[in-house]
Design a protein around this motif. Structure first.
Motif, mmCIF file in Angstrom:
data_model
loop_
_atom_site.group_PDB
_atom_site.id
_atom_site.type_symbol
_atom_site.label_atom_id
_atom_site.label_comp_id
_atom_site.label_asym_id
_atom_site.label_seq_id
_atom_site.Cartn_x
_atom_site.Cartn_y
_atom_site.Cartn_z
ATOM 1 N N UNK A 1 71.283 35.256 26.297
ATOM 2 C CA UNK A 1 69.868 35.064 26.644
ATOM 3 C C UNK A 1 69.142 34.297 25.539
ATOM 4 N N UNK A 2 69.383 34.637 24.291
ATOM 5 C CA UNK A 2 68.786 33.956 23.141
ATOM 6 C C UNK A 2 69.198 32.479 23.119
ATOM 7 N N UNK A 3 70.462 32.186 23.443
ATOM 8 C CA UNK A 3 70.946 30.800 23.452
ATOM 9 C C UNK A 3 70.207 29.982 24.517
ATOM 10 N N UNK A 4 70.079 30.534 25.718
ATOM 11 C CA UNK A 4 69.413 29.783 26.776
ATOM 12 C C UNK A 4 67.921 29.604 26.500
ATOM 13 N N UNK A 5 67.280 30.581 25.946
ATOM 14 C CA UNK A 5 65.856 30.449 25.611
ATOM 15 C C UNK A 5 65.651 29.372 24.551
ATOM 16 N N UNK A 6 66.460 29.403 23.489
ATOM 17 C CA UNK A 6 66.293 28.392 22.437
ATOM 18 C C UNK A 6 66.679 27.003 22.911
ATOM 19 N N UNK A 7 67.677 26.887 23.782
ATOM 20 C CA UNK A 7 68.053 25.555 24.272
ATOM 21 C C UNK A 7 66.942 24.964 25.132
ATOM 22 N N UNK A 8 66.287 25.769 25.944
ATOM 23 C CA UNK A 8 65.176 25.263 26.762
ATOM 24 C C UNK A 8 63.992 24.860 25.890
ATOM 25 N N UNK A 9 63.710 25.639 24.868
ATOM 26 C CA UNK A 9 62.616 25.304 23.957
ATOM 27 C C UNK A 9 62.929 24.001 23.226
ATOM 28 N N UNK A 10 64.173 23.829 22.802
ATOM 29 C CA UNK A 10 64.545 22.601 22.081
ATOM 30 C C UNK A 10 64.505 21.384 22.989
ATOM 31 N N UNK A 11 64.852 21.526 24.262
ATOM 32 C CA UNK A 11 64.770 20.403 25.197
ATOM 33 C C UNK A 11 63.317 19.956 25.335
ATOM 34 N N UNK A 12 62.424 20.905 25.483
ATOM 35 C CA UNK A 12 60.999 20.567 25.598
ATOM 36 C C UNK A 12 60.506 19.920 24.310
ATOM 37 N N UNK A 13 60.903 20.452 23.169
ATOM 38 C CA UNK A 13 60.487 19.905 21.871
ATOM 39 C C UNK A 13 61.023 18.489 21.682
ATOM 40 N N UNK A 14 62.280 18.264 22.022
ATOM 41 C CA UNK A 14 62.867 16.919 21.856
ATOM 42 C C UNK A 14 62.205 15.906 22.759
ATOM 43 N N UNK A 15 61.898 16.286 23.996
ATOM 44 C CA UNK A 15 61.209 15.360 24.895
ATOM 45 C C UNK A 15 59.853 14.963 24.325
ATOM 46 N N UNK B 1 73.308 25.651 12.871
ATOM 47 C CA UNK B 1 71.939 26.121 12.648
ATOM 48 C C UNK B 1 71.595 27.288 13.568
ATOM 49 N N UNK B 2 71.976 27.170 14.825
ATOM 50 C CA UNK B 2 71.728 28.245 15.775
ATOM 51 C C UNK B 2 72.481 29.507 15.349
ATOM 52 N N UNK B 3 73.710 29.346 14.871
ATOM 53 C CA UNK B 3 74.503 30.491 14.441
ATOM 54 C C UNK B 3 73.900 31.211 13.250
ATOM 55 N N UNK B 4 73.363 30.452 12.300
ATOM 56 C CA UNK B 4 72.758 31.074 11.113
ATOM 57 C C UNK B 4 71.504 31.856 11.500
ATOM 58 N N UNK B 5 70.668 31.252 12.330
ATOM 59 C CA UNK B 5 69.458 31.951 12.767
ATOM 60 C C UNK B 5 69.817 33.182 13.592
ATOM 61 N N UNK B 6 70.831 33.065 14.435
ATOM 62 C CA UNK B 6 71.262 34.200 15.247
ATOM 63 C C UNK B 6 71.869 35.300 14.388
#
Length: 151
Positions: free
Chosen positions: A85-99, A33-38
């Motif tokens: 940079x895009x990977x780290x930003x989206x991973x942090x956003x997803x961690x917050x969303x999952x919590x 999913x991340x690859x398709x959006x990227x």
């Protein structure tokens, strides 16, 4: 002022590196999913290099890009850096969303369990309903029944 060809070369390198790395990520099952959006996002610099290089030239002048440098390699390096940079930003956003999502689903599950326990306690009939998770049916319950047996 930087030339239009230099701007096209830089943004083509940026978009190409971003798209190739994104295409590789598409084939990793956990990152599809991340690859398709990227991959879709990587098309923006490629499109920009084709459609509006005159508008991007002042942008490159603002960052003092040297025209004598190999701008394709610089664009590829910038593309790799942008994807990281895009990977780290989206991973942090997803961690917050999952919590947040887990906390809400846990609260919802606790409310459902407490409501189900309240209903079971308020019912005082001879037949009590049990939780279907813990109850198992007896496989030999209907062994003694004769169905369509003509003797």
């Amino acid at each position: 002022m930087i030339s239009i060809e230099a701007t096209q070369t830089f943004f083509s390198g940026l978009g190409l590196a971003f798209c190739i790395l994104s295409l590789i990520l598409v084939f990793i099952p956990s990152k599809t999913k991340f690859g398709i959006i990227s991959l879709l996002l990587g098309n923006v610099p490629l499109w920009s290099a084709i459609v509006m290089p005159k508008s991007l030239a002042p942008f490159m002048d603002f960052f003092h890009v040297n025209q004598s440098a190999n701008l394709f390699v610089a664009g590829c390096i910038a593309g790799v850096a942008c994807l990281i940079l895009w990977y780290f930003i989206t991973s942090k956003i997803m961690v917050i969303y999952r919590e947040k999502f887990k906390a809400e689903s846990k609260d919802h599950k606790e409310e459902n369990q407490s409501a189900a326990e309240g209903e079971n306690e308020s019912y005082s009939g001879t037949d009590t309903l049990k939780n279907s998770e813990g109850a198992n049916a007896n496989p030999h319950l209907f062994d003694n029944l004769k169905v369509n047996d003509r003797e």
